[in-house]
Design a protein around this motif. Structure first.
Motif, short mmCIF file in Angstrom:
data_model
loop_
_atom_site.label_atom_id
_atom_site.label_comp_id
_atom_site.label_asym_id
_atom_site.label_seq_id
_atom_site.Cartn_x
_atom_site.Cartn_y
_atom_site.Cartn_z
N GLY A 142 64.32 43.02 -39.11
CA GLY A 142 63.19 43.11 -38.22
C GLY A 142 61.90 42.83 -39.06
N MET A 143 61.85 43.46 -40.44
CA MET A 143 60.61 43.11 -41.16
C MET A 143 60.71 41.77 -41.61
N SER A 144 61.73 40.88 -41.70
CA SER A 144 61.90 39.64 -42.17
C SER A 144 61.21 38.62 -41.25
N PHE A 145 60.75 39.06 -40.04
CA PHE A 145 60.17 38.16 -39.06
C PHE A 145 58.65 38.56 -38.70
N ARG A 146 58.19 39.51 -39.51
CA ARG A 146 56.81 39.93 -39.32
C ARG A 146 55.93 39.39 -40.21
N THR A 147 54.64 39.03 -39.57
CA THR A 147 53.54 38.62 -40.51
C THR A 147 52.99 39.74 -41.41
N VAL A 148 52.00 39.21 -42.23
CA VAL A 148 51.52 40.07 -43.33
C VAL A 148 50.34 40.89 -42.29
N ASN A 149 49.61 40.43 -41.59
CA ASN A 149 48.58 41.15 -40.43
C ASN A 149 49.37 42.02 -39.76
N ASP A 150 50.57 41.90 -39.15
CA ASP A 150 51.06 42.85 -38.51
C ASP A 150 51.91 44.03 -39.29
N MET A 151 52.34 43.76 -40.34
CA MET A 151 52.90 44.75 -41.54
C MET A 151 51.45 45.74 -41.88
N ALA A 152 50.40 45.02 -41.99
CA ALA A 152 49.12 45.84 -42.26
C ALA A 152 48.61 46.60 -41.08
N LEU A 153 48.50 46.07 -39.98
CA LEU A 153 48.26 46.99 -38.63
C LEU A 153 49.34 47.92 -38.27
N TYR A 154 50.38 47.82 -38.46
CA TYR A 154 51.45 48.67 -38.12
C TYR A 154 52.43 48.99 -39.05
N PRO A 155 52.07 49.48 -40.07
CA PRO A 155 52.96 49.66 -41.45
C PRO A 155 54.42 50.40 -41.03
N THR A 156 54.36 51.27 -40.05
CA THR A 156 55.66 52.05 -39.60
C THR A 156 56.54 51.46 -38.76
N SER A 157 56.14 50.38 -38.02
CA SER A 157 56.81 49.83 -37.44
C SER A 157 57.96 48.94 -38.04
N VAL A 158 59.30 48.61 -37.38
CA VAL A 158 60.20 47.87 -37.71
C VAL A 158 60.28 46.57 -37.23
N PHE A 159 60.32 46.49 -36.09
CA PHE A 159 60.20 44.99 -35.42
C PHE A 159 58.65 44.54 -35.32
N PRO A 160 58.37 43.31 -35.18
CA PRO A 160 57.00 42.64 -35.18
C PRO A 160 56.71 42.86 -33.57
N HIS A 161 55.10 43.01 -33.37
CA HIS A 161 54.75 43.44 -32.19
C HIS A 161 54.65 41.67 -31.45
N SER A 162 54.10 41.87 -30.31
CA SER A 162 54.12 40.44 -29.78
C SER A 162 53.50 39.25 -30.27
N ASP A 163 52.48 39.64 -31.15
CA ASP A 163 51.76 38.58 -31.70
C ASP A 163 52.00 38.62 -33.28
N GLY A 164 52.93 39.08 -33.75
CA GLY A 164 53.19 39.41 -35.18
C GLY A 164 54.66 38.85 -35.65
N TRP A 165 55.06 37.93 -34.80
CA TRP A 165 56.46 37.09 -34.97
C TRP A 165 56.07 36.06 -35.98
N THR A 166 57.41 35.62 -36.92
CA THR A 166 56.84 34.61 -37.71
C THR A 166 58.22 34.13 -38.37
N LEU A 167 58.19 32.85 -38.61
CA LEU A 167 59.48 32.15 -39.31
C LEU A 167 59.02 31.56 -40.68
N GLU A 168 57.80 31.89 -41.11
CA GLU A 168 57.21 31.63 -42.24
C GLU A 168 57.88 32.29 -43.53
#
Length: 307
Positions: free
Chosen positions: A44-70
């Motif tokens: 789950g963490m491998s698909f998260r953006t930096v902003n998504d991890m900063a905004l939701y530090p306790t989440s495992v999977f990305p939120h709707s606008d936090g997905w990325t393949l970068e």
């Protein structure tokens, strides 16, 4: 009265059996959830953006606008005509592990065949000494191996060459005592009459080995290949020592060494790449397991080793 008593006893035993199965199921489910959680977290963490991890530090999977393949795109970057360090590490690990598995199988199978089917003085002593090595921690051998690696490399001025790096990543693990024990047990469980009849017909030792013994040992060889692949792919301590002496660590590295470098970086901007590296590093192991799982039980059963 007896029939009613027997029926009641059967119903009680069935009730106990159902309860035991339910308890066992939930216990296994909890253990599986605990065991799988790190893999789910990494995936789950491998698909998260930096902003998504900063905004939701306790989440495992990305939120709707936090997905990325970068985080995975890093593996395909080319800078100044050079491959990225992670792709280089993946290529190095695949090459060294493949050669290690092939050589490991050749040495292990030949040694096990000579011990079980051939008679010569000292074979029992040699086998006992090899198996006793399993009780010695591998870390003890790192100091002399590293000293040899540096001394030979400086003597012939080949310390920073890729081929020399490959040799010393492959060399320390080409003969495994545990795999030898598996193949010896496998050959011992084979009927000796087949080999003796082939010898009486005039077949050479190599013909007996190739045409009679090897076809019967395929399952055990796959098990040994899986263990050798897992050990070589996950090898970390000695490759880390070898990589530390290289003038270009980005070119001369393995997946485990590169992965540790990413994990040790506590900056949140590197966390997604580190998790993506973990996921990619698991792919070869998963493929190897899928290719060998059908024969794994048969291979272990033929060796007499109980799981």
């Amino acid at each position: 009265m007896k029939e009613n008593l027997q029926r009641s006893q059967k119903s009680i035993s069935k009730g106990k059996s159902v309860r035991q199965k339910v308890i066992a199921f939930f216990m296994l489910f909890i253990l599986c959830a605990i065991w799988l959680f790190p893999f789910i977290y990494v995936f789950g963490m491998s698909f998260r953006t930096v902003n998504d991890m900063a905004l939701y530090p306790t989440s495992v999977f990305p939120h709707s606008d936090g997905w990325t393949l970068e985080n995975y795109a890093v593996f395909f970057k080319v800078t100044n005509g050079k491959l990225d360090v992670l792709l280089n590490a993946m290529i190095n690990s695949i090459a060294t592990t493949t050669v290690n598995v092939v050589i490991n199988l050749i040495i292990t199978v030949l040694a096990a065949y000579s011990y079980v089917f051939m008679r010569y003085k000292g074979r029992v002593l040699i086998y006992t000494l090899i198996i006793s090595v399993m009780a010695v921690p591998s870390v003890i051998g790192f100091a002399p191996l590293f000293s040899m690696y540096v001394s030979i490399g400086k003597q012939f001025d080949i310390l920073n060459t890729l081929s020399y790096f490959y040799v010393w990543i492959i060399f320390p693990g080409i003969a495994g005592a545990f795999n030898l024990m598996i193949m010896v047990n496998c050959f011992k469980n084979m009927p000796k009459d087949i080999v003796e009849s082939a010898r009486s017909d005039g077949a050479s030792e190599f013909s007996i080995f190739r045409r009679v013994v090897l076809p019967l040992a395929r399952s055990s060889m796959l098990v040994c290949a899986l263990f050798a692949f897992n050990a070589s792919w996950n090898n970390f301590m000695f490759p880390q020592l070898v990589v530390a002496t290289q003038s270009d660590p980005q070119l001369h590295s393995t997946v485990t060494v590169s992965l540790m470098g990413w994990i040790q970086n506590t900056d949140i901007s590197f966390r997604g790449t580190a998790m993506a590296t973990c996921v990619v590093s698991l792919i070869p192991l998963a493929v190897m397991y899928v290719l060998t799982q059908n024969k794994m039980i048969d291979g272990l059963a033929s060796t007499g080793i109980k799981g």
